[in-house]
Design a protein around this motif. Structure first.
Motif, PDB file in Angstrom:
ATOM      1  N   ASN A 205       0.422   1.967 -16.118  1.00 50.92           N
ATOM      2  CA  ASN A 205       1.639   1.187 -16.396  1.00 50.92           C
ATOM      3  C   ASN A 205       2.683   1.430 -15.316  1.00 50.92           C
ATOM      4  O   ASN A 205       3.337   0.507 -14.846  1.00 50.92           O
ATOM      5  N   ARG A 206       2.826   2.690 -14.919  1.00 51.82           N
ATOM      6  CA  ARG A 206       3.773   3.007 -13.844  1.00 51.82           C
ATOM      7  C   ARG A 206       3.368   2.317 -12.544  1.00 51.82           C
ATOM      8  O   ARG A 206       4.184   1.721 -11.852  1.00 51.82           O
ATOM      9  N   LEU A 207       2.080   2.453 -12.210  1.00 55.85           N
ATOM     10  CA  LEU A 207       1.608   1.897 -10.939  1.00 55.85           C
ATOM     11  C   LEU A 207       1.730   0.375 -10.950  1.00 55.85           C
ATOM     12  O   LEU A 207       2.075  -0.243  -9.946  1.00 55.85           O
ATOM     13  N   ARG A 208       1.452  -0.214 -12.107  1.00 58.50           N
ATOM     14  CA  ARG A 208       1.518  -1.677 -12.207  1.00 58.50           C
ATOM     15  C   ARG A 208       2.953  -2.163 -11.997  1.00 58.50           C
ATOM     16  O   ARG A 208       3.178  -3.154 -11.321  1.00 58.50           O
TER      17      ARG A 208
ATOM     18  N   LEU B 287      -5.976  13.052 -14.187  1.00 58.29           N
ATOM     19  CA  LEU B 287      -6.942  12.125 -14.775  1.00 58.29           C
ATOM     20  C   LEU B 287      -7.480  11.166 -13.731  1.00 58.29           C
ATOM     21  O   LEU B 287      -8.675  10.882 -13.669  1.00 58.29           O
ATOM     22  N   LEU B 288      -6.586  10.652 -12.893  1.00 56.00           N
ATOM     23  CA  LEU B 288      -7.031   9.725 -11.849  1.00 56.00           C
ATOM     24  C   LEU B 288      -8.021  10.416 -10.926  1.00 56.00           C
ATOM     25  O   LEU B 288      -9.024   9.840 -10.515  1.00 56.00           O
ATOM     26  N   GLN B 289      -7.724  11.674 -10.615  1.00 53.71           N
ATOM     27  CA  GLN B 289      -8.627  12.400  -9.715  1.00 53.71           C
ATOM     28  C   GLN B 289      -9.998  12.605 -10.333  1.00 53.71           C
ATOM     29  O   GLN B 289     -11.017  12.433  -9.666  1.00 53.71           O
ATOM     30  N   LEU B 290     -10.013  12.977 -11.627  1.00 53.97           N
ATOM     31  CA  LEU B 290     -11.307  13.194 -12.288  1.00 53.97           C
ATOM     32  C   LEU B 290     -12.097  11.885 -12.342  1.00 53.97           C
ATOM     33  O   LEU B 290     -13.309  11.870 -12.148  1.00 53.97           O
ATOM     34  N   ALA B 291     -11.401  10.777 -12.592  1.00 51.21           N
ATOM     35  CA  ALA B 291     -12.095   9.493 -12.710  1.00 51.21           C
ATOM     36  C   ALA B 291     -12.590   9.026 -11.344  1.00 51.21           C
ATOM     37  O   ALA B 291     -13.754   8.651 -11.197  1.00 51.21           O
ATOM     38  N   PHE B 292     -11.726   9.083 -10.338  1.00 48.18           N
ATOM     39  CA  PHE B 292     -12.074   8.459  -9.060  1.00 48.18           C
ATOM     40  C   PHE B 292     -12.770   9.405  -8.094  1.00 48.18           C
ATOM     41  O   PHE B 292     -13.631   8.993  -7.336  1.00 48.18           O
TER      42      PHE B 292
ATOM     43  N   ASP C 144       0.818  -1.207   0.000  1.00 48.81           N
ATOM     44  CA  ASP C 144       0.000   0.000   0.000  1.00 48.81           C
ATOM     45  C   ASP C 144       0.853   1.259   0.000  1.00 48.81           C
ATOM     46  O   ASP C 144       0.559   2.234  -0.678  1.00 48.81           O
ATOM     47  N   GLU C 145       1.937   1.195   0.783  1.00 45.87           N
ATOM     48  CA  GLU C 145       2.838   2.336   0.870  1.00 45.87           C
ATOM     49  C   GLU C 145       3.451   2.655  -0.489  1.00 45.87           C
ATOM     50  O   GLU C 145       3.520   3.809  -0.903  1.00 45.87           O
ATOM     51  N   ARG C 146       3.894   1.614  -1.162  1.00 46.60           N
ATOM     52  CA  ARG C 146       4.534   1.819  -2.467  1.00 46.60           C
ATOM     53  C   ARG C 146       3.547   2.367  -3.479  1.00 46.60           C
ATOM     54  O   ARG C 146       3.888   3.221  -4.291  1.00 46.60           O
ATOM     55  N   LEU C 147       2.335   1.884  -3.436  1.00 52.43           N
ATOM     56  CA  LEU C 147       1.321   2.381  -4.370  1.00 52.43           C
ATOM     57  C   LEU C 147       1.042   3.858  -4.101  1.00 52.43           C
ATOM     58  O   LEU C 147       0.959   4.667  -5.015  1.00 52.43           O
ATOM     59  N   ARG C 148       0.945   4.189  -2.826  1.00 48.01           N
ATOM     60  CA  ARG C 148       0.669   5.582  -2.479  1.00 48.01           C
ATOM     61  C   ARG C 148       1.794   6.500  -2.978  1.00 48.01           C
ATOM     62  O   ARG C 148       1.540   7.559  -3.554  1.00 48.01           O
ATOM     63  N   ASP C 149       3.042   6.075  -2.746  1.00 41.69           N
ATOM     64  CA  ASP C 149       4.172   6.877  -3.217  1.00 41.69           C
ATOM     65  C   ASP C 149       4.152   7.017  -4.736  1.00 41.69           C
ATOM     66  O   ASP C 149       4.408   8.090  -5.276  1.00 41.69           O
TER      67      ASP C 149
ATOM     68  N   GLU D 283      -8.967  -0.621  -8.259  1.00 42.61           N
ATOM     69  CA  GLU D 283      -9.635  -0.364  -6.982  1.00 42.61           C
ATOM     70  C   GLU D 283      -8.641   0.054  -5.903  1.00 42.61           C
ATOM     71  O   GLU D 283      -8.953   0.898  -5.057  1.00 42.61           O
ATOM     72  N   ALA D 284      -7.456  -0.542  -5.949  1.00 40.00           N
ATOM     73  CA  ALA D 284      -6.436  -0.165  -4.960  1.00 40.00           C
ATOM     74  C   ALA D 284      -6.048   1.300  -5.143  1.00 40.00           C
ATOM     75  O   ALA D 284      -5.811   2.019  -4.170  1.00 40.00           O
ATOM     76  N   VAL D 285      -6.001   1.753  -6.400  1.00 38.81           N
ATOM     77  CA  VAL D 285      -5.724   3.170  -6.658  1.00 38.81           C
ATOM     78  C   VAL D 285      -6.847   4.021  -6.070  1.00 38.81           C
ATOM     79  O   VAL D 285      -6.594   5.042  -5.414  1.00 38.81           O
ATOM     80  N   GLY D 286      -8.092   3.580  -6.246  1.00 37.25           N
ATOM     81  CA  GLY D 286      -9.220   4.293  -5.646  1.00 37.25           C
ATOM     82  C   GLY D 286      -9.072   4.374  -4.134  1.00 37.25           C
ATOM     83  O   GLY D 286      -9.338   5.415  -3.526  1.00 37.25           O
ATOM     84  N   GLY D 287      -8.636   3.290  -3.519  1.00 36.20           N
ATOM     85  CA  GLY D 287      -8.450   3.263  -2.069  1.00 36.20           C
ATOM     86  C   GLY D 287      -7.371   4.222  -1.608  1.00 36.20           C
ATOM     87  O   GLY D 287      -7.543   4.947  -0.621  1.00 36.20           O
TER      88      GLY D 287
END
Ligand SMILES: [Zn+2]
Lengths: 192, 226
Positions: A182-185, A148-153, A131-136, B46-50
């Protein structure tokens, strides 16, 4: 009850999961109060971003937190973080409300309103670091991808709506979204 | 078995974010139930949403928020004990040839829809059941049952047509679509899907806008309300 959780610089993810498990195991009210203090104000912010007024947002937060209380036993920390689990509950509740507006006699057991299927439990390990890595990684996205992520989510906009809103071609929206993921993945690969 | 034709990534993001209309949400969920690959991608979305939820600036709740919730929990607990209804005797999908082939996500809407509408013949060998789901003003959502060797006459679409195969398979100019496969066509595609013999070919279709038949069978369009 203290509000120390909210003022702490970053919450320990394991702690959130421990609280949910305590609620599941023994209806632990102090643990639930901690969850409420951390999650409810964020949920309220999320719903306001999506266009709800403060009073309506507060009511939906109540519904979501009630679901967390009731469904705590279905939470599995190997599959998702507490915030991801909470996000899916809030999102489903929102879809539910939109549908009720369109079809008042909606079946409350409609599975589309249930959480979507979970990934296999053995896929996700070391959930705290994951979770930490994803957040960073989200924080480090280029601004045009983060937006874009903000507008979508946060605003529930479809790709087509984002294209109109920002006056960019739909193809560009799609490719930017892909680049972001792709980056997040890549960041998440070691944990899958 | 892994499907060969997947949900495009933009639809997975929209599903995860809660931006899809109900019928499309259900279609993506039905594919996810059959596809581990897309399930993993969707879980990432979904994890990104979280994480985004976690990063929001908190907005304080009313002072009595938690007390009100505990009061509601108490009330609920009492209510639930009284209202523990027995399970319905028989689930309608167990013995039904269509119902038993549906993923769980589609069963309630199917059960509800067949009480409100009948299966009707679209063209010989093809029957459809309109689904009781909110769609846009021009859209429709239906289950299609196609006999082996039969198919939908050549047609194009004013909008987009999403077709998820639930059982059996069909072929068209683009290839083979079997259980779990999602076919997406827009007005640039003129196609003529034909079902394979053998296992019942059952598909879940959502249309943005009515189908436009392009062959001599244009009269059929009237049957479809187009
Ligand atoms: Zn797939």
């Amino acid at each position: 009850m203290t509000n120390s959780v909210e003022t702490a610089p970053a919450i320990d993810r394991e702690q959130l999961a421990d609280w949910v498990e305590a609620v599941a195991a023994r209806g632990d009210r102090p643990a639930f109060a901690e969850l409420f203090a951390y999650l409810a104000p964020r949920l309220k912010a999320y719903l306001i971003r999506l266009g709800a007024g403060p009073t309506a947002a507060e009511e939906v937060v109540q519904d979501v937190m009630l679901t967390i209380w009731r469904k705590a036993a279905s939470f599995d920390r190997r599959q998702a973080s507490v915030t991801t689990w909470t996000f899916t509950i809030a999102r489903n509740r929102r879809i539910d409300l939109i549908r009720r507006e369109q079809r008042p006699d909606l079946d409350p057991e409609e599975p589309a309103l249930q959480p979507s299927p979970a990934p296999a439990a053995d896929r996700l390990v070391d959930e705290g670091r994951r979770d930490e890595r994803l957040r960073d990684a989200i924080r480090e996205l280029p601004p045009e991808q983060a937006e874009l992520l903000q507008l979508a989510f946060y605003e529930g906009k479809s790709h087509a709506e984002i294209a109109v809103l920002r006056d960019i071609p739909l193809g560009t929206v799609k490719s930017r979204m892909r680049l972001a993921f792709n980056r997040l993945r890549r960041v998440m690969e070691p944990y899958q | 078995m892994t499907p060969a034709h997947h949900v495009p990534f933009d639809l997975l993001v929209e599903r995860a974010a809660g931006a899809l209309p109900p019928a499309m949400t259900m279609m993506v969920d039905a594919h996810l139930a059959l596809c581990a690959e897309c399930r993993a991608e969707h879980a990432l979305c979904e994890a990104v949403g979280g994480e985004l939820l976690d990063g929001l600036e908190p907005v304080p709740m009313a002072d009595d928020g938690l007390d009100r919730l505990f009061a509601r929990i108490l009330q609920d607990d009492e209510g639930n004990e009284a209202a523990d209804a027995p399970e319905p005797a028989a689930l309608p999908w167990v013995d039904d040839p269509v119902g038993m082939r549906l993923p769980p996500v589609l069963r309630p809407v199917w059960a509800r829809s067949r009480e409100k509408a009948r299966w009707r013949t679209l063209v010989p060998g093809v029957r459809c059941l309109d689904l009781d789901l909110p769609v846009g003003p021009e859209g429709s959502a239906m289950l299609l049952h196609i006999d082996g060797g039969r198919g939908i006459p050549r047609h194009t679409h004013r909008g987009r047509e999403f077709t998820l195969v639930l059982s059996g398979a069909f072929n068209d100019e683009r290839g083979r679509f079997a259980a779990g496969d999602l076919s997406i066509t827009d007005d640039s595609v003129r196609h003529k899907p034909v079902a394979e013999p053998g296992e019942m070919c059952l598909v879940f279709a959502v249309l943005d806008a009515p189908v436009r038949l392009t062959g001599a069978l244009g009269i059929v369009q009237r049957l479809m309300g187009g």
